[in-house]
Motif scaffolding. Structure first.
Motif, PDB file in Angstrom:
ATOM      1  N   PHE A  15       0.842  -1.206   0.000  1.00  0.00           N
ATOM      2  CA  PHE A  15       0.000   0.000   0.000  1.00  0.00           C
ATOM      3  C   PHE A  15       0.876   1.254   0.000  1.00  0.00           C
ATOM      4  O   PHE A  15       0.571   2.240  -0.676  1.00  0.00           O
ATOM      5  CB  PHE A  15      -0.943  -0.004   1.207  1.00  0.00           C
ATOM      6  N   TYR A  16       1.960   1.185   0.738  1.00  0.00           N
ATOM      7  CA  TYR A  16       2.880   2.329   0.790  1.00  0.00           C
ATOM      8  C   TYR A  16       3.443   2.621  -0.605  1.00  0.00           C
ATOM      9  O   TYR A  16       3.437   3.754  -1.073  1.00  0.00           O
ATOM     10  CB  TYR A  16       4.006   2.014   1.765  1.00  0.00           C
ATOM     11  N   PHE A  17       3.899   1.568  -1.282  1.00  0.00           N
ATOM     12  CA  PHE A  17       4.365   1.735  -2.671  1.00  0.00           C
ATOM     13  C   PHE A  17       3.250   2.305  -3.542  1.00  0.00           C
ATOM     14  O   PHE A  17       3.462   3.226  -4.322  1.00  0.00           O
ATOM     15  CB  PHE A  17       4.808   0.389  -3.253  1.00  0.00           C
ATOM     16  N   ALA A  18       2.059   1.708  -3.420  1.00  0.00           N
ATOM     17  CA  ALA A  18       0.931   2.129  -4.267  1.00  0.00           C
ATOM     18  C   ALA A  18       0.627   3.602  -4.035  1.00  0.00           C
ATOM     19  O   ALA A  18       0.368   4.361  -4.967  1.00  0.00           O
ATOM     20  CB  ALA A  18      -0.305   1.279  -3.982  1.00  0.00           C
ATOM     21  N   GLN A  19       0.685   4.024  -2.760  1.00  0.00           N
ATOM     22  CA  GLN A  19       0.391   5.421  -2.457  1.00  0.00           C
ATOM     23  C   GLN A  19       1.426   6.348  -3.078  1.00  0.00           C
ATOM     24  O   GLN A  19       1.181   7.522  -3.284  1.00  0.00           O
ATOM     25  CB  GLN A  19       0.314   5.622  -0.934  1.00  0.00           C
ATOM     26  N   ARG A  20       2.582   5.810  -3.401  1.00  0.00           N
ATOM     27  CA  ARG A  20       3.583   6.625  -4.101  1.00  0.00           C
ATOM     28  C   ARG A  20       3.544   6.353  -5.600  1.00  0.00           C
ATOM     29  O   ARG A  20       4.501   6.627  -6.318  1.00  0.00           O
ATOM     30  CB  ARG A  20       4.983   6.326  -3.552  1.00  0.00           C
ATOM     31  N   GLY A  21       2.452   5.717  -6.067  1.00  0.00           N
ATOM     32  CA  GLY A  21       2.253   5.543  -7.501  1.00  0.00           C
ATOM     33  C   GLY A  21       2.853   4.282  -8.080  1.00  0.00           C
ATOM     34  O   GLY A  21       2.811   4.060  -9.285  1.00  0.00           O
ATOM     35  N   ILE A  22       3.459   3.440  -7.216  1.00  0.00           N
ATOM     36  CA  ILE A  22       4.172   2.264  -7.718  1.00  0.00           C
ATOM     37  C   ILE A  22       3.280   1.031  -7.601  1.00  0.00           C
ATOM     38  O   ILE A  22       2.824   0.696  -6.505  1.00  0.00           O
ATOM     39  CB  ILE A  22       5.492   2.058  -6.937  1.00  0.00           C
TER      40      ILE A  22
ATOM     41  N   PRO B 116      -5.309   2.490  -5.773  1.00  0.00           N
ATOM     42  CA  PRO B 116      -4.461   3.384  -4.969  1.00  0.00           C
ATOM     43  C   PRO B 116      -3.343   4.049  -5.780  1.00  0.00           C
ATOM     44  O   PRO B 116      -3.082   5.240  -5.623  1.00  0.00           O
ATOM     45  CB  PRO B 116      -3.891   2.457  -3.899  1.00  0.00           C
ATOM     46  N   GLU B 117      -2.680   3.247  -6.664  1.00  0.00           N
ATOM     47  CA  GLU B 117      -1.568   3.847  -7.418  1.00  0.00           C
ATOM     48  C   GLU B 117      -2.070   4.871  -8.436  1.00  0.00           C
ATOM     49  O   GLU B 117      -1.376   5.845  -8.740  1.00  0.00           O
ATOM     50  CB  GLU B 117      -0.696   2.767  -8.083  1.00  0.00           C
TER      51      GLU B 117
ATOM     52  N   SER C  68      -2.602   8.072  -6.613  1.00  0.00           N
ATOM     53  CA  SER C  68      -1.322   8.740  -6.391  1.00  0.00           C
ATOM     54  C   SER C  68      -0.868   9.467  -7.646  1.00  0.00           C
ATOM     55  O   SER C  68      -0.487  10.634  -7.602  1.00  0.00           O
ATOM     56  CB  SER C  68      -0.280   7.700  -5.977  1.00  0.00           C
ATOM     57  N   ARG C  69      -0.960   8.755  -8.766  1.00  0.00           N
ATOM     58  CA  ARG C  69      -0.493   9.363 -10.023  1.00  0.00           C
ATOM     59  C   ARG C  69      -1.371  10.545 -10.432  1.00  0.00           C
ATOM     60  O   ARG C  69      -0.932  11.430 -11.157  1.00  0.00           O
ATOM     61  CB  ARG C  69      -0.463   8.315 -11.141  1.00  0.00           C
TER      62      ARG C  69
ATOM     63  N   ALA D 183       9.433   6.104  -7.636  1.00  0.00           N
ATOM     64  CA  ALA D 183       8.164   6.818  -7.469  1.00  0.00           C
ATOM     65  C   ALA D 183       8.106   8.014  -8.425  1.00  0.00           C
ATOM     66  O   ALA D 183       7.119   8.225  -9.136  1.00  0.00           O
ATOM     67  CB  ALA D 183       8.006   7.275  -6.024  1.00  0.00           C
TER      68      ALA D 183
ATOM     69  N   LEU E  48       6.929  14.334  -5.289  1.00  0.00           N
ATOM     70  CA  LEU E  48       5.756  14.006  -6.099  1.00  0.00           C
ATOM     71  C   LEU E  48       4.861  15.220  -6.384  1.00  0.00           C
ATOM     72  O   LEU E  48       3.988  15.153  -7.251  1.00  0.00           O
ATOM     73  CB  LEU E  48       4.932  12.902  -5.411  1.00  0.00           C
TER      74      LEU E  48
ATOM     75  N   THR F  81       7.935   6.863 -12.125  1.00  0.00           N
ATOM     76  CA  THR F  81       6.627   6.293 -12.438  1.00  0.00           C
ATOM     77  C   THR F  81       5.622   7.413 -12.701  1.00  0.00           C
ATOM     78  O   THR F  81       4.835   7.372 -13.643  1.00  0.00           O
ATOM     79  CB  THR F  81       6.128   5.401 -11.276  1.00  0.00           C
TER      80      THR F  81
ATOM     81  N   PHE G  78      13.938   4.117  -4.095  1.00  0.00           N
ATOM     82  CA  PHE G  78      12.485   4.168  -3.913  1.00  0.00           C
ATOM     83  C   PHE G  78      11.919   5.497  -4.422  1.00  0.00           C
ATOM     84  O   PHE G  78      10.952   5.536  -5.196  1.00  0.00           O
ATOM     85  CB  PHE G  78      12.167   3.988  -2.423  1.00  0.00           C
TER      86      PHE G  78
ATOM     87  N   PHE H 195       1.959   9.312   5.723  1.00  0.00           N
ATOM     88  CA  PHE H 195       1.483   8.293   6.661  1.00  0.00           C
ATOM     89  C   PHE H 195       1.713   8.694   8.113  1.00  0.00           C
ATOM     90  O   PHE H 195       2.742   9.277   8.451  1.00  0.00           O
ATOM     91  CB  PHE H 195       2.202   6.961   6.395  1.00  0.00           C
TER      92      PHE H 195
END
Lengths: 478, 261
Positions: free
Chosen positions: A429-436, B78-79, B82-83, B108, B168, B111, B104, B90
């Motif tokens: 979820f953390y990755f997803a929240q950063r778009g990954i 979710p992604e 974000s995009r 991000a 971001l 992406t 990382f 968090f």
């Protein structure tokens, strides 16, 4: 755990095709007669046949080992084909005469056999079922006195070397599968690096099983003379069959004074389907002897395939100041089982060993690290450092660590660290929240986890291994 | 202000986690250029609201809708959120062993760049880029080589969240208790970083327990969330009043008003 993780692991096996080629096959079953046929087909000298028969007679007295943390039905050794070879149209004198079907096969596997197309700086020996098909760059290496050829050829051309070293590290009585291999091995690679020579290119063997119900029993022997060094790579694939095939290889490495051998494997035998039907039983004995002072043997393995892996590349540190290393990534998915690790036997003074093992388990797979560190009574100031990390994807898989430590000299120093982690929903979820997305995230986490091992691989192999792990896990998240 | 300035519109949103209803009809409109503070006692639903906006899998939306830039946010993965520019800092940033912070951040960033059809940065270019960004929260460059959040103190983790926000450049940033666990110096640094990221074309929702953060990041609106509903909305002075009087009176007032209606 989520359906997300569960599905990431569902990547079809892309090497699962069969090559339609005429093969010379001897009927299933094992007996002294079969061994004599194999030896005769290979036109072997009498001592070689004796070696085989002695191994076979000893094997008959042995029992299949059952201590490994793997489960499989009993193997019927009479149901296995012990010799299958593509029929050569005539004796080969150049690459152009290799059966085009075989050339196509290896091109499909990404191993081009024409030297002009071959990977720059890598000499390749190709073993297809029971025989070596071809070896590239042989002439160029011969100019430096380096022998790199199929095992069969070595028996013919360099019998004195084979006779001297064969079975010197893994004796024919060593264990059940090593004895079987000693009786029936058909081919493999041989390499000899003369005194003071640094092998200018990586040497590589590509193993391919093609025939259903055939076993593959290859034998690799690498000798690095005083001050010599070599980096050797091994790759393996097999077609998809719904029956299990046995792969029982033996690899022996010998490093003399100040010599260095680096042996890297990317193992991608067919692993069976998601329900555990089919796949290779990979029961392999690999051992290196650091015979000389200051010698070094380093094993790096990336184990991603096979239904069952039973494999412990080991080092016997006989020479003073010698070094043994073992770097391993073992990935199991679906119903795969792996029991793999190493043995570091410290005999000489000031010997050092280092073990870095990374186990990744997904699906319903079972992944065990089993390692032994033994410091003998004469091994003054021996050192060992072991690190065994496991990572779990999903909640239906398991990981185990079985370390055995035996120290008989009070100057010895042994360190062992172990950890278990899990790719969590929160991390994804953390990755997803950063778009990954999940796949990129898992790939990044796994690569981070395996970094210490991948750093040990030769460049092209490291890239290959990274891709392979990605493919293997594709679809298990997402 | 006309409708095109509306960035986020939450209508009667309810959501549950593990079968327990936490949000019971949230209504909120956020326009670009605004800073909203969402305050409330423990268990009032503040963090749940933040996670629902980001699309956390454990939270199930049971009613209502959320429009983001006029689109149904709840339909997006979710992604994708974000995009599209939704960022969640968090409350408890996640540790990712073995993955370096810089790798990382670069993944991000790239992406997002790819999603926007813009050029990606190679590791060297990114290194220059990120070294500028971390100055914003006075982070030591050595943090770039460490595994994401692993072994970071509470304050370092919160700074790292703001670095990610800086990388971001979100349209809508939801900061979930970014002030918790910070000493007063770290709070100033983090608040200063956030203030530098406020632009006329983005908006921020600050989720917090305490008024002290709002001394440094001044909100346009303060909302009190209680029992899964927004029970009072006011200007920045409401936060001071809450600091003095606590939350109980707000609930009482809200219930009284509802009884009267």
């Amino acid at each position: 755990m989520s359906a997300m993780l569960e599905t990431l692991v569902n990547q079809p096996y892309k090497h699962g095709f069969v090559t339609p080629i005429e093969e010379d096959v001897i009927p299933k079953g094992l007996s002294e007669g079969v061994i004599r046929v194999i030896s005769k087909k290979k036109n072997e000298p009498e001592w070689m046949l004796e070696f085989r028969l002695n191994a076979y007679r000893h094997w008959l007295t042995m029992h299949e080992p059952c201590w490994a943390n793997v489960r499989y039905p009993k193997i019927d050794f009479q149901e296995i084909i012990y010799y299958a070879a593509p029929k050569p149209k005539k004796k080969l004198s150049s690459m152009d005469e290799v059966d085009p079907e075989l050339l196509r096969t290896f091109e499909k596997l990404g191993v081009p056999l024409h030297e002009q197309k071959a990977l720059a700086g890598v000499a390749v020996d190709i073993v297809f079922d029971s025989v070596s098909v071809t070896t590239t760059y042989k002439k160029k290496l011969a100019e430096l006195g380096i022998v790199f050829c199929s095992f069969s050829e070595a028996v013919q051309e360099h019998p004195e070397l084979v006779k001297k070293y064969l079975g010197s590290v893994v004796p024919p009585t060593d264990n059940f599968f090593a004895s079987l291999n000693s009786a029936v091995f058909t081919d493999g690679s041989f390499c000899y690096i003369p005194k003071g020579t640094k092998c200018p290119m990586d040497l590589s063997t590509y193993f391919r099983i093609n025939t259903q119900d055939s076993g593959q029993f290859e034998r690799t022997l690498i000798i690095a003379e005083e001050g010599a060094s070599v980096s050797y790579l091994e790759g393996c694939t097999a077609p998809k069959f719904d029956t299990n095939q046995l792969h029982a290889a033996v690899v022996e490495l010998i490093a003399l004074d100040n010599a260095e051998i680096k042996y890297s494997t990317v193992q991608n035998w067919y692993a069976g389907d998601e329900n555990g039907v089919g796949g290779i039983y990979n029961f392999v004995t690999k051992r290196g002897l650091c015979k000389g002072v200051n010698s070094k043997i380093s094993w790096t393995q990336v184990e991603t395939g096979s239904a069952i892996t039973w494999k412990y590349p080991s080092c016997v540190l006989l020479g003073d100041n010698s070094i043994g290393e073992f770097y391993s990534v073992a990935l199991t998915n679906h119903m795969q089982q792996a029991d793999t690790g190493t043995k570091m036997t410290h005999i000489g003074k000031n010997t050092r060993s280092r073990i870095i093992s990374k186990g990744i388990s997904a699906g319903r797979a079972n992944n065990s690290y089993r390692g032994q560190v033994k410091i003998g009574p004469r091994a003054q100031n021996a050192r060992n450092y072991s690190q065994c990390d496991s990572m779990l994807l999903g909640s239906s898989c398991s990981a185990n660590t079985f370390p055995y430590i035996d120290v008989q000299n009070n100057t010895g120093k042994v360190e062992h660290e172990a950890s278990t982690s899990k790719i969590g929903e929160d991390q994804l979820f953390y990755f997803a929240q950063r778009g990954i997305g999940a796949e990129a995230a898992v790939s990044m986490i796994i690569n981070g986890f395996c970094k210490d091992v991948f750093n040990q691989l030769p460049m092209e192999f490291a890239v290959e291994a990274t891709k392979l792990l990605g493919l293997k896990l594709e679809g298990s998240v997402g | 202000m006309n409708n095109k300035n509306i960035l986020l519109e939450v209508r009667n949103l309810s959501a549950e986690v593990a079968g327990i209803e936490i949000l019971k009809g949230i209504n909120l409109v956020v326009k670009v250029g605004e800073v909203h503070a969402l305050m409330g006692p423990n268990g009032s639903g503040k963090s749940t609201f933040a996670k629902v906006l980001a699309g956390h899998i454990d939270y199930t939306v049971t009613g209502g809708e959320v429009l983001y830039q006029g689109k149904n946010l709840l339909e997006m993965a979710p992604e994708e959120r974000s995009r599209a520019g939704v960022f969640l800092a968090f409350q408890y940033p996640i540790e990712i062993p073995g993955v370096s912070n810089s790798a990382f951040l670069r993944l991000a960033y790239n992406t997002l760049q790819a999603a926007r059809g813009r050029e990606e940065l190679d590791p060297l270019e990114f290194d220059d880029f990120i070294r500028e960004k971390i100055k914003l929260v006075e982070m030591d460059p050595s943090f770039l080589d460490r595994s994401v959040n692993q072994g970071f103190s509470g304050g370092e983790k919160k700074r790292n969240e703001i670095v990610q926000m800086a990388v971001l450049e979100p349209k809508l940033a939801v900061l979930d208790e970014t002030d918790s666990g910070l000493d007063i110096d770290a709070l100033k640094v983090v608040a200063n970083g956030v203030n530098h990221l406020i632009r006329p074309d983005n908006a921020i929702i600050l989720v917090t327990h305490y008024q002290r953060l709002l001394n440094y990041i001044v909100p346009d609106y303060v909302h009190v969330i209680e029992g899964g509903q927004i029970v009072k909305t006011g200007g920045k002075e409401l936060a001071l009043e809450l600091e003095k009087r606590g939350y109980d009176w707000v609930r009482a007032e809200f219930d009284a008003a509802r009884a009267a209606a």
